[in-house]
Motif scaffolding. Structure first.
Motif, mmCIF file in Angstrom:
data_model
loop_
_atom_site.group_PDB
_atom_site.id
_atom_site.type_symbol
_atom_site.label_atom_id
_atom_site.label_comp_id
_atom_site.label_asym_id
_atom_site.label_seq_id
_atom_site.Cartn_x
_atom_site.Cartn_y
_atom_site.Cartn_z
ATOM 1 N N PHE A 1 1.966 23.301 -65.070
ATOM 2 C CA PHE A 1 0.540 23.536 -64.846
ATOM 3 C C PHE A 1 0.326 24.349 -63.571
ATOM 4 C CE2 PHE A 1 -3.201 22.259 -62.448
ATOM 5 C CZ PHE A 1 -4.226 22.524 -63.335
ATOM 6 N N LEU B 1 -1.350 28.166 -63.244
ATOM 7 C CA LEU B 1 -2.524 28.447 -62.424
ATOM 8 C C LEU B 1 -2.208 29.500 -61.375
ATOM 9 C CD1 LEU B 1 -5.429 27.914 -61.661
ATOM 10 C CD2 LEU B 1 -4.662 25.920 -60.333
ATOM 11 N N MET C 1 -0.941 18.686 -58.148
ATOM 12 C CA MET C 1 -1.105 19.722 -59.157
ATOM 13 C C MET C 1 -1.270 21.101 -58.536
ATOM 14 S SD MET C 1 -3.619 17.366 -61.556
ATOM 15 C CE MET C 1 -4.876 18.560 -61.522
ATOM 16 N N VAL D 1 -12.049 27.603 -60.683
ATOM 17 C CA VAL D 1 -11.371 26.418 -61.203
ATOM 18 C C VAL D 1 -11.765 25.287 -60.270
ATOM 19 C CG1 VAL D 1 -9.161 25.317 -61.723
ATOM 20 C CG2 VAL D 1 -9.443 27.793 -62.068
ATOM 21 N N ASP E 1 -11.749 21.096 -59.522
ATOM 22 C CA ASP E 1 -10.973 19.900 -59.875
ATOM 23 C C ASP E 1 -11.782 18.638 -59.599
ATOM 24 O OD1 ASP E 1 -8.445 18.560 -60.642
ATOM 25 O OD2 ASP E 1 -8.577 17.806 -58.590
ATOM 26 N N THR F 1 -13.609 26.747 -65.251
ATOM 27 C CA THR F 1 -12.586 25.795 -65.682
ATOM 28 C C THR F 1 -12.684 24.544 -64.834
ATOM 29 O OG1 THR F 1 -11.092 27.577 -66.343
ATOM 30 C CG2 THR F 1 -10.125 25.398 -66.030
ATOM 31 N N THR G 1 -10.713 21.078 -64.123
ATOM 32 C CA THR G 1 -9.472 20.340 -64.322
ATOM 33 C C THR G 1 -9.672 18.893 -63.876
ATOM 34 O OG1 THR G 1 -8.630 20.976 -62.138
ATOM 35 C CG2 THR G 1 -8.044 22.396 -64.005
ATOM 36 N N THR G 2 -8.975 17.998 -64.541
ATOM 37 C CA THR G 2 -9.090 16.595 -64.179
ATOM 38 C C THR G 2 -7.905 15.817 -64.724
ATOM 39 O OG1 THR G 2 -10.617 14.710 -64.139
ATOM 40 C CG2 THR G 2 -10.424 15.902 -66.216
ATOM 41 N N ALA H 1 0.712 22.569 -70.955
ATOM 42 C CA ALA H 1 -0.007 22.454 -69.690
ATOM 43 C C ALA H 1 -0.115 23.817 -69.019
ATOM 44 C CB ALA H 1 0.704 21.466 -68.767
ATOM 45 N N ILE I 1 -3.851 26.089 -69.360
ATOM 46 C CA ILE I 1 -4.607 26.391 -68.147
ATOM 47 C C ILE I 1 -4.829 27.900 -68.036
ATOM 48 C CG2 ILE I 1 -2.586 26.426 -66.608
ATOM 49 C CD1 ILE I 1 -6.216 25.388 -65.755
ATOM 50 N N VAL J 1 -9.995 20.990 -68.799
ATOM 51 C CA VAL J 1 -8.570 20.761 -69.051
ATOM 52 C C VAL J 1 -8.227 19.368 -68.543
ATOM 53 C CG1 VAL J 1 -6.220 21.567 -68.662
ATOM 54 C CG2 VAL J 1 -8.084 23.227 -68.839
ATOM 55 N N LEU K 1 -5.562 16.709 -67.899
ATOM 56 C CA LEU K 1 -4.150 16.405 -67.756
ATOM 57 C C LEU K 1 -3.951 14.896 -67.811
ATOM 58 C CD1 LEU K 1 -3.167 18.846 -64.867
ATOM 59 C CD2 LEU K 1 -3.071 19.237 -67.331
#
Length: 334
Positions: free
Chosen positions: A18, A22, A48, A86, A88, A122, A124-125, A162, A166, A178, A180
């Motif tokens: 991942f 990214l 990450m 992006v 998070d 995007t 992410t979590t 992954a 991404i 996304v 994870l």
């Protein structure tokens, strides 16, 4: 299907894959930036984002205050103005703090402006149970998001996905979440070194079979494969499908499989009631009822908060044994 890649491959963990994806998409597009709580100096609570601050600097890797509403709101605005943020959320459960920004702003903006504005955001979590993080840090809430027109939702089950998901998410012109899975972060897989995309909305047949179809999400793909291996020892050939994304949902792959196996079990880590398995079951009933030799079966978590106790948590989350038992029930009813 994912295009064949010609470059070198090597084995990476899920979280490293991942991270690499990214980093590569950030190198390829200067409009991409990362923001979130502890994503810069600390590299994220699950690491990450390790190394990204050192490579891209504090203008493109930004630590933010503890305010998910402000964070996602900033991301929506930046995306609408032409950047590719992006952001998070650290834990999936924190989605509840910023639902307005996700559901009413990010998801609706393109529609509200008649297509004149894109929101290439995007989010992410980290989702799922298994780390003893208790009820407020262990949920799987993909069904919430999949119900909202305008959002796309990914749940990679392998290191390969992954990385590829991404990249695809960041390059998409719509808001993409996304998710994870925390338990999978150390799982290893062969991953190409070059940048690549896994298409959004394309499921993968992980294992072919003829007797029963197992449709799985995220961590449950691993459990489904284990179940299929155990069933194979008893002469049962189970087909395993990894959905990869729940929005868009690749029902074509699911229905093609069901028409061959005539039985289907859907398994997800989320609570069974109102889960994505119910949607899949309904669509199978609509589109492939005449092919079914048994009712569609769903397996998920019980209707209760995720327990803190390790013993109770293990009992709460579906596993290979429950999937095997479910498949045997389907075969007995056929």
């Amino acid at each position: 299907m994912t295009a064949t890649l010609s470059t070198e491959t090597r084995e990476l963990t899920y979280v490293k894959a991942f991270n690499e994806g990214l980093a590569q998409v950030m190198r390829s597009d200067e409009d991409v930036f990362l923001a979130g709580e502890d994503v810069a100096g600390y590299g994220g609570v699950f690491h990450m984002f390790d190394g990204l601050l050192g490579e891209f600097g504090s203008r493109r890797v930004v630590d933010t205050p503890i305010s998910e509403a402000a964070l996602v709101g900033m991301g929506v605005g930046a995306a609408a103005r032409g950047l590719r943020p992006v952001v998070d959320l650290m834990f999936m459960d924190f989605l509840a703090v910023c639902l307005d920004q996700v559901v009413n702003q990010a998801a609706k903006m393109k529609y509200m402006f008649g297509g004149a504005v894109s929101v290439p955001l995007t989010i992410t979590t980290a989702s799922g149970a298994g780390l003893g993080a208790a009820a407020q840090h262990s949920q799987s809430l993909e069904a919430w998001l999949a119900h909202v027109p305008g959002l796309k939702v990914c749940m990679p089950a392998t290191a390969y996905d992954a990385k590829g998901l991404i990249v695809a998410a960041v390059r998409d012109d719509n808001p993409v979440v996304v998710m994870l899975n925390k338990v999978l972060l150390g799982a290893r897989d062969v991953v190409p070194a070059e940048i690549y995309e896994v298409p959004l909305g394309a499921a993968r047949v992980v294992r072919q079979g003829e007797d029963v179809t197992i449709v799985a999400l995220g961590r449950m793909v691993t459990e489904a494969v284990r179940a299929a291996e155990e069933l194979a020892g008893a002469g049962v050939r189970a087909e395993v499908i990894d959905l990869r994304t729940v929005q868009p949902l690749d029902m074509t792959t699911v229905l093609d499989s069901v028409r061959r196996t005539n039985r289907v079990l859907v398994v997800h880590e989320a609570v069974t009631f109102g889960g994505i398995g119910a949607e899949i079951a309904a669509q199978v009933q609509d589109e492939a009822f005449d092919y079914l030799d048994a009712p569609v079966l769903r397996i998920g978590a019980p209707f209760a908060p995720v327990p803190f106790s390790p013993v109770l948590e293990r009992a709460y989350v579906p596993d290979a044994a429950r999937i095997v038992a479910g498949c045997r029930r389907l075969l007995e009813r056929g």
